[in-house]
Design an enzyme around this catalytic site. Structure first.
Site, PDB file in Angstrom:
ATOM      1  N   ARG A 193      10.337  -0.941  -4.635  1.00 39.82           N
ATOM      2  CA  ARG A 193       9.177  -1.054  -5.525  1.00 39.82           C
ATOM      3  C   ARG A 193       9.058   0.263  -6.293  1.00 39.82           C
ATOM      4  O   ARG A 193       9.129   1.342  -5.690  1.00 39.82           O
ATOM      5  CB  ARG A 193       7.889  -1.346  -4.738  1.00 39.82           C
ATOM      6  CG  ARG A 193       7.893  -2.712  -4.049  1.00 39.82           C
ATOM      7  CD  ARG A 193       6.538  -3.056  -3.435  1.00 39.82           C
ATOM      8  NE  ARG A 193       5.541  -3.343  -4.476  1.00 39.82           N
ATOM      9  CZ  ARG A 193       4.234  -3.415  -4.227  1.00 39.82           C
ATOM     10  NH1 ARG A 193       3.773  -3.155  -3.021  1.00 39.82           N
ATOM     11  NH2 ARG A 193       3.390  -3.706  -5.204  1.00 39.82           N
ATOM     12  N   GLN A 198      -5.682  -8.978  -3.202  1.00 35.96           N
ATOM     13  CA  GLN A 198      -5.704  -8.070  -2.038  1.00 35.96           C
ATOM     14  C   GLN A 198      -7.136  -7.702  -1.659  1.00 35.96           C
ATOM     15  O   GLN A 198      -7.431  -7.396  -0.518  1.00 35.96           O
ATOM     16  CB  GLN A 198      -4.928  -6.778  -2.320  1.00 35.96           C
ATOM     17  CG  GLN A 198      -3.417  -6.921  -2.354  1.00 35.96           C
ATOM     18  CD  GLN A 198      -2.897  -7.004  -3.762  1.00 35.96           C
ATOM     19  OE1 GLN A 198      -3.474  -7.692  -4.589  1.00 35.96           O
ATOM     20  NE2 GLN A 198      -1.793  -6.322  -4.068  1.00 35.96           N
ATOM     21  N   ASP A 256      -1.439   4.677  -6.331  1.00 33.08           N
ATOM     22  CA  ASP A 256      -0.030   4.529  -5.948  1.00 33.08           C
ATOM     23  C   ASP A 256       0.795   5.699  -6.429  1.00 33.08           C
ATOM     24  O   ASP A 256       1.866   5.970  -5.889  1.00 33.08           O
ATOM     25  CB  ASP A 256       0.519   3.211  -6.507  1.00 33.08           C
ATOM     26  CG  ASP A 256      -0.127   2.034  -5.800  1.00 33.08           C
ATOM     27  OD1 ASP A 256      -1.255   1.656  -6.195  1.00 33.08           O
ATOM     28  OD2 ASP A 256       0.459   1.524  -4.834  1.00 33.08           O
ATOM     29  N   ASN A 301      -2.716   2.755 -10.355  1.00 27.28           N
ATOM     30  CA  ASN A 301      -3.276   1.951  -9.279  1.00 27.28           C
ATOM     31  C   ASN A 301      -3.197   0.490  -9.678  1.00 27.28           C
ATOM     32  O   ASN A 301      -2.779   0.152 -10.800  1.00 27.28           O
ATOM     33  CB  ASN A 301      -4.726   2.372  -8.984  1.00 27.28           C
ATOM     34  CG  ASN A 301      -5.191   1.884  -7.624  1.00 27.28           C
ATOM     35  OD1 ASN A 301      -4.536   2.054  -6.614  1.00 27.28           O
ATOM     36  ND2 ASN A 301      -6.349   1.232  -7.621  1.00 27.28           N
ATOM     37  N   LYS A 302      -3.633  -0.394  -8.777  1.00 29.34           N
ATOM     38  CA  LYS A 302      -3.525  -1.832  -9.018  1.00 29.34           C
ATOM     39  C   LYS A 302      -4.086  -2.227 -10.389  1.00 29.34           C
ATOM     40  O   LYS A 302      -5.129  -1.705 -10.812  1.00 29.34           O
ATOM     41  CB  LYS A 302      -4.264  -2.585  -7.925  1.00 29.34           C
ATOM     42  CG  LYS A 302      -4.149  -4.095  -7.976  1.00 29.34           C
ATOM     43  CD  LYS A 302      -2.730  -4.618  -8.052  1.00 29.34           C
ATOM     44  CE  LYS A 302      -1.876  -4.062  -6.967  1.00 29.34           C
ATOM     45  NZ  LYS A 302      -0.452  -4.359  -7.102  1.00 29.34           N
ATOM     46  N   GLY A 320       0.864  -1.188   0.000  1.00 35.12           N
ATOM     47  CA  GLY A 320       0.000   0.000   0.000  1.00 35.12           C
ATOM     48  C   GLY A 320       0.892   1.227   0.000  1.00 35.12           C
ATOM     49  O   GLY A 320       1.820   1.308   0.819  1.00 35.12           O
ATOM     50  N   ALA A 321       0.649   2.161  -0.912  1.00 33.20           N
ATOM     51  CA  ALA A 321       1.578   3.275  -1.098  1.00 33.20           C
ATOM     52  C   ALA A 321       1.940   4.011   0.195  1.00 33.20           C
ATOM     53  O   ALA A 321       3.128   4.122   0.535  1.00 33.20           O
ATOM     54  CB  ALA A 321       1.009   4.227  -2.145  1.00 33.20           C
TER      55      ALA A 321
HETATM   56  C1  LIG Z   1      -3.632   3.430  -0.364  1.00 33.07           C
HETATM   57  S1  LIG Z   1      -2.512   2.842  -1.518  1.00 33.07           S
HETATM   58  C2  LIG Z   1      -3.286   1.335  -1.921  1.00 33.07           C
HETATM   59  C3  LIG Z   1      -2.865   0.847  -3.264  1.00 33.07           C
HETATM   60  O1  LIG Z   1      -1.676   0.045  -3.167  1.00 33.07           O
HETATM   61  C4  LIG Z   1      -1.968  -1.226  -3.693  1.00 33.07           C
HETATM   62  O2  LIG Z   1      -0.886  -1.815  -4.351  1.00 33.07           O
HETATM   63  P1  LIG Z   1      -0.016  -2.964  -3.590  1.00 33.07           P
HETATM   64  O3  LIG Z   1      -0.991  -3.835  -2.847  1.00 33.07           O
HETATM   65  O4  LIG Z   1       0.700  -3.650  -4.721  1.00 33.07           O
HETATM   66  O5  LIG Z   1       0.929  -2.221  -2.661  1.00 33.07           O
HETATM   67  C5  LIG Z   1      -3.113  -0.981  -4.660  1.00 33.07           C
HETATM   68  O6  LIG Z   1      -2.693  -0.382  -5.858  1.00 33.07           O
HETATM   69  C6  LIG Z   1      -3.932  -0.033  -3.831  1.00 33.07           C
HETATM   70  O7  LIG Z   1      -4.909   0.694  -4.510  1.00 33.07           O
END
Ligand SMILES: CSC[C@H]1O[C@H](OP(=O)(O)O)[C@H](O)[C@@H]1O
Length: 365
Positions: free
Chosen positions: A88, A199, A240, A250-251, A52-53
């Site tokens: 990352r 996730q 992100d 984003n994801k 999560g960012a």
């Molecule tokens: C509040 S940032 C959440 C954002 O981060 C996630 O990516 P990851 O699980 O790979 O760190 C995803 O893009 C979420 O929307």
């Protein structure tokens, strides 16, 4: 946020260690990991023990404090920033947090850096909690407004996990949902499972269940169908990295949801703190680095067997290659608005500058 009556933030100090929730074990096991070195912090970010960012950024800040306990020299500081920054590539909060830390620590004598780093990291964590709670307050008004218009429970679709597990507390996309729910506004959440790491099914469902928010886990490909049949009142996702012009990384899969929302006239909002805006970029599709993760995340899944054991099994034909871009970019034209700690703005340069006027002067991070 509360789990079984206990209150956890996602990262906290445990003596000389940094404690985090191991998100690769959720929702089947609740395991706390104690990070005691720079390299353990690097590994936790890289393997998505923390993700999560905003949480990636704060973990990197604490990782820098752990590094300076080992080597507070100029070279030690520079090397720690380099290796943490390289974990990352997409979430800009990583670079933002490390830039803030370096701004504070570089001018200090090496002997003073370690203690100052703990304090600076804790301050960034508190800043994140306040920003995410404010995002919740601003975004809750959107949900309340939808309920006022329809008089029925509001159906919100979200993608991946942008809840309190992705931040230090409250979350970004889920914060408005918690705030609206706690204020008595009836809300239901369509939770995209979010392949390949799920996730949504694993983390957002875990969060929403713990908080008592009605929700339904769906296959990623079901969202467009639900929008076509008026079963989604608004989409609310995280980010992100968002460019100064409102393009949103984003994801993976977020872009497809935005296309379906646009085609069906469903409002598509992105929730993010100012620390997720990359003011140096204008064209997200061409400029935002997209993380490529391992093919095994696509070809295999991890889950709970009927015998209660957690195992990883193959879901793809053995030997078939797989590609795994972890993010995509939604152009600003598909984004209805940006929900930030300073309010809601159109996904435009002027909209963002209206909320963050100090950026008109081209100030640094
Ligand atoms: C509040 S940032 C959440 C954002 O981060 C996630 O990516 P990851 O699980 O790979 O760190 C995803 O893009 C979420 O929307």
């Amino acid at each position: 946020m509360r789990i079984e009556g206990r209150h956890y933030r996602t990262i906290w100090l445990d003596g000389e260690a940094v404690a985090v929730i191991d998100q690769t074990r959720l929702p089947f096991r609740f395991v706390v990991r104690r990070l005691t070195s720079r390299d353990e912090a690097v590994e936790a970010i890289r393997t998505m023990v923390v993700r999560g960012a905003p949480l990636i950024g704060v973990t990197a800040a604490y990782g820098l404090a752990l590094a300076l306990r080992e080597d507070p020299s100029d070279a030690g500081l520079a090397e720690a920033v380099r290796v943490l920054n390289a974990t990352r590539p997409t979430a800009v909060n990583l670079a933002w947090a490390l830039a803030r830390m370096r701004e504070t620590l570089a001018p200090l004598p090496p002997a003073a850096r370690h203690r100052a780093a703990w304090q600076a990291a804790a301050a960034l964590a508190d800043e994140d909690v306040a920003a995410c709670e404010a995002i919740g307050e601003h975004g809750a008004a959107l949900i309340a407004g939808a309920h006022a218009r329809t008089g029925r429970p509001v159906n919100v679709l979200t993608h991946c996990n942008a809840g309190w597990l992705a931040t230090v507390d409250w979350g970004t996309a889920l914060a408005p949902i918690y705030k609206a729910h706690d204020a008595g506004v009836p809300v239901h959440v369509w939770v995209d499972e979010t392949r390949p790491r799920c996730q949504g099914a694993a983390l957002s469902a875990f969060e929403l269940h713990a908080h008592g928010v009605p929700h339904t886990v769906i296959a990623d490909n079901a969202g467009g169908h639900l929008m076509q049949h008026d079963r989604v009142d608004l989409c609310l996702v995280g980010s992100d990295r968002t460019t100064a012009t409102g393009d949103v990384a984003n994801k993976i899969g977020t872009y497809l949801k935005a296309l379906a929302a646009h085609d069906n006239g469903v409002p598509f909002y992105v929730a993010l703190p100012g620390s997720t805006v990359d003011w140096s970029l204008a064209d997200g599709v061409r400029e935002i680095p997209i993380e490529e993760r391992s093919a095994t995340e696509v070809t295999h899944v991890t889950g709970l067997g009927d015998d209660g054991t957690v195992r990883t099994v193959a879901v793809a034909s053995p030997g078939s290659p797989a590609a795994n871009p972890a993010f995509d970019v939604t152009p600003a034209r598909l984004v209805t608005g940006l929900v930030t700690e300073r309010g809601i703005a159109p996904a435009t340069r002027e909209g963002l500058l209206g909320l963050f006027p100090e950026r008109r002067l081209g100030s640094a991070a």
